[in-house]
Design a protein around this motif. Structure first.
Motif, PDB file in Angstrom:
ATOM      1  N   GLN A  79     -38.523 -40.265 -71.223  1.00 58.63           N
ATOM      2  CA  GLN A  79     -37.777 -41.064 -70.234  1.00 58.63           C
ATOM      3  C   GLN A  79     -36.370 -40.485 -70.058  1.00 58.63           C
ATOM      4  O   GLN A  79     -35.861 -40.363 -68.943  1.00 58.63           O
ATOM      5  N   LEU A  80     -35.775 -40.146 -71.174  1.00 59.87           N
ATOM      6  CA  LEU A  80     -34.419 -39.591 -71.185  1.00 59.87           C
ATOM      7  C   LEU A  80     -34.373 -38.284 -70.404  1.00 59.87           C
ATOM      8  O   LEU A  80     -33.489 -38.052 -69.575  1.00 59.87           O
ATOM      9  N   GLU A  97     -25.707 -35.071 -73.567  1.00 56.90           N
ATOM     10  CA  GLU A  97     -24.632 -36.049 -73.721  1.00 56.90           C
ATOM     11  C   GLU A  97     -25.096 -37.264 -74.530  1.00 56.90           C
ATOM     12  O   GLU A  97     -24.426 -37.687 -75.483  1.00 56.90           O
ATOM     13  N   VAL A  98     -26.244 -37.794 -74.166  1.00 57.24           N
ATOM     14  CA  VAL A  98     -26.756 -38.984 -74.855  1.00 57.24           C
ATOM     15  C   VAL A  98     -27.109 -38.667 -76.307  1.00 57.24           C
ATOM     16  O   VAL A  98     -26.804 -39.440 -77.221  1.00 57.24           O
ATOM     17  N   VAL A 114     -32.992 -43.270 -77.825  1.00 53.01           N
ATOM     18  CA  VAL A 114     -33.140 -41.831 -77.585  1.00 53.01           C
ATOM     19  C   VAL A 114     -34.551 -41.342 -77.935  1.00 53.01           C
ATOM     20  O   VAL A 114     -34.868 -40.185 -77.699  1.00 53.01           O
ATOM     21  N   GLN A 124     -36.390 -37.292 -68.136  1.00 52.78           N
ATOM     22  CA  GLN A 124     -36.667 -37.528 -66.726  1.00 52.78           C
ATOM     23  C   GLN A 124     -35.445 -38.064 -65.986  1.00 52.78           C
ATOM     24  O   GLN A 124     -35.372 -37.999 -64.764  1.00 52.78           O
ATOM     25  N   LEU A 125     -34.470 -38.588 -66.742  1.00 56.91           N
ATOM     26  CA  LEU A 125     -33.254 -39.100 -66.110  1.00 56.91           C
ATOM     27  C   LEU A 125     -32.277 -37.976 -65.761  1.00 56.91           C
ATOM     28  O   LEU A 125     -31.353 -38.161 -64.996  1.00 56.91           O
ATOM     29  N   PHE A 174     -27.175 -34.633 -69.051  1.00 57.97           N
ATOM     30  CA  PHE A 174     -27.395 -36.019 -69.464  1.00 57.97           C
ATOM     31  C   PHE A 174     -28.026 -36.137 -70.854  1.00 57.97           C
ATOM     32  O   PHE A 174     -27.538 -36.878 -71.705  1.00 57.97           O
ATOM     33  N   SER A 187     -27.295 -34.106 -60.499  1.00 59.44           N
ATOM     34  CA  SER A 187     -26.021 -34.823 -60.549  1.00 59.44           C
ATOM     35  C   SER A 187     -25.577 -35.039 -61.999  1.00 59.44           C
ATOM     36  O   SER A 187     -24.412 -35.266 -62.283  1.00 59.44           O
ATOM     37  N   ASN A 188     -26.515 -34.978 -62.931  1.00 57.33           N
ATOM     38  CA  ASN A 188     -26.210 -35.140 -64.353  1.00 57.33           C
ATOM     39  C   ASN A 188     -26.981 -34.118 -65.188  1.00 57.33           C
ATOM     40  O   ASN A 188     -27.894 -34.478 -65.928  1.00 57.33           O
ATOM     41  N   ASP A 212     -30.837 -34.856 -63.964  1.00 58.22           N
ATOM     42  CA  ASP A 212     -31.030 -34.247 -62.645  1.00 58.22           C
ATOM     43  C   ASP A 212     -29.794 -33.426 -62.285  1.00 58.22           C
ATOM     44  O   ASP A 212     -28.910 -33.261 -63.114  1.00 58.22           O
ATOM     45  N   LEU A 222     -23.994 -38.493 -78.309  1.00 57.70           N
ATOM     46  CA  LEU A 222     -23.489 -39.834 -78.609  1.00 57.70           C
ATOM     47  C   LEU A 222     -24.273 -40.438 -79.766  1.00 57.70           C
ATOM     48  O   LEU A 222     -23.708 -41.093 -80.644  1.00 57.70           O
TER      49      LEU A 222
END
Lengths: 151, 148
Positions: A29-30, A44-45, A88, A32-33, A41, A37-38, A35, A48
């Motif tokens: 899922q992560l 980054e996650v 995550v 797939q998020l 991503f 624009s990010n 793209d 964190l």
């Protein structure tokens, strides 16, 4: 290394992490998020997650060293770690946290010590593996390829 | 030409953009929910706790005596249940007690599937209870519900 080889290697490595239960569907899922624009991503996650986990593990270590053990505080910390590992897709860490919470509920000091060791172990394993996987995928992207996704 | 969700919503204009306030004490979860919502063309504001959320909505303690609603307009509030201090449930209650905001749908999210917790929230007026971690399909469904 050829692009094809790199992609196969990354795919097989990622597949092995799913097969052994280190990662679960939430990780997909992560990915797939991510793209245009990010593009960072996932990194980054995950970063964190590493920061958050290390802080919590330090707090937990200190909390279990106290003369008077605050099970409520420990449980709250483990709950937080359970949440972030779940978010995550770090399945083994999440499961270790579930066991840890049971020990807190029972106010089982020995159990808590064992659980903390287990959570630390699983965390270090997933950290290592995620870093390896992300490095492999970053190399693919840098070479102009697309990251192979597992459905 | 590819017509994807974001180009369709741009065609609608900024004032028609649905605005969501997402409340969660976990930075990771705020980041995730923000991305999920943006992918479904929502405008997103995040808050790290109930107090900040209330301030944003114009219900903060120092705003209570202000007769004019100074809060920003939101179409949906998504809040985590387990938060230190003010829980998602407490926040839900405050929102439903406010004349200005009681019509705004509130969705409670939680990592734990506890029927008594779920019922408590629904009885207090929550639109829906969802399990964490949220998926893109959950957010798409929310958007569909808001649009009807």
């Amino acid at each position: 290394m050829e692009m094809c080889q790199m992609r196969v290697q990354a795919f097989e490595y990622k597949q092995s992490l799913f097969r052994e239960g280190t990662l679960d569907a939430q990780f997909t899922q992560l990915q797939q998020l991510q793209d245009e624009s990010n593009p960072d991503f996932v990194a980054e996650v995950v970063s964190l997650f590493f920061e958050d986990s290390e802080k919590i593990l330090n707090d937990l270590t200190r909390a279990l060293e106290q003369k008077c053990i605050d099970f409520k505080k420990i449980d709250a910390n483990v709950h937080q770690l359970k949440g972030s590992s779940s978010s995550v897709g770090a399945q083994k860490v999440k499961n270790a946290c579930i066991t840890f919470r049971n020990c807190c509920e029972e106010q089982n000091i020995e159990g808590c010590f064992t659980c903390l060791q287990l959570v630390k172990q699983e965390y270090l394993l997933v950290k290592n593996k995620l870093e390896t996987l992300l490095r492999m995928e970053q190399q693919i992207l840098a070479a102009g390829g697309a990251v192979p996704m597992i459905e | 030409m590819d017509m994807d969700a974001s180009s369709l919503s741009n065609g609608m204009g900024v004032e028609n953009e649905l605005h969501v306030l997402a409340v969660d004490d976990s930075l990771i979860d705020r980041r995730l929910v923000e991305k999920l919502l943006k992918n479904s063309s929502f405008k997103v504001t995040t808050a790290e706790n109930g107090l900040r959320a209330l301030e944003f909505l114009g219900l903060g303690d120092d705003q209570k005596n202000n007769l004019k609603t100074t809060g920003s307009k939101v179409n949906l509030i998504i809040t985590d249940y387990c938060m230190p201090g003010m829980t998602g449930y407490d926040l839900l209650k405050k929102i439903k007690e406010s004349n200005a905001l009681k019509e705004v749908p509130v969705v409670i999210v939680s990592s734990e599937n506890i029927p008594t917790r779920i019922n408590k929230c629904l009885e207090e007026g929550a639109q829906q209870f969802m399990l964490k971690p949220l998926k893109q399909s959950d957010v798409k469904q929310l958007r569909c519900q808001l649009m009807t």
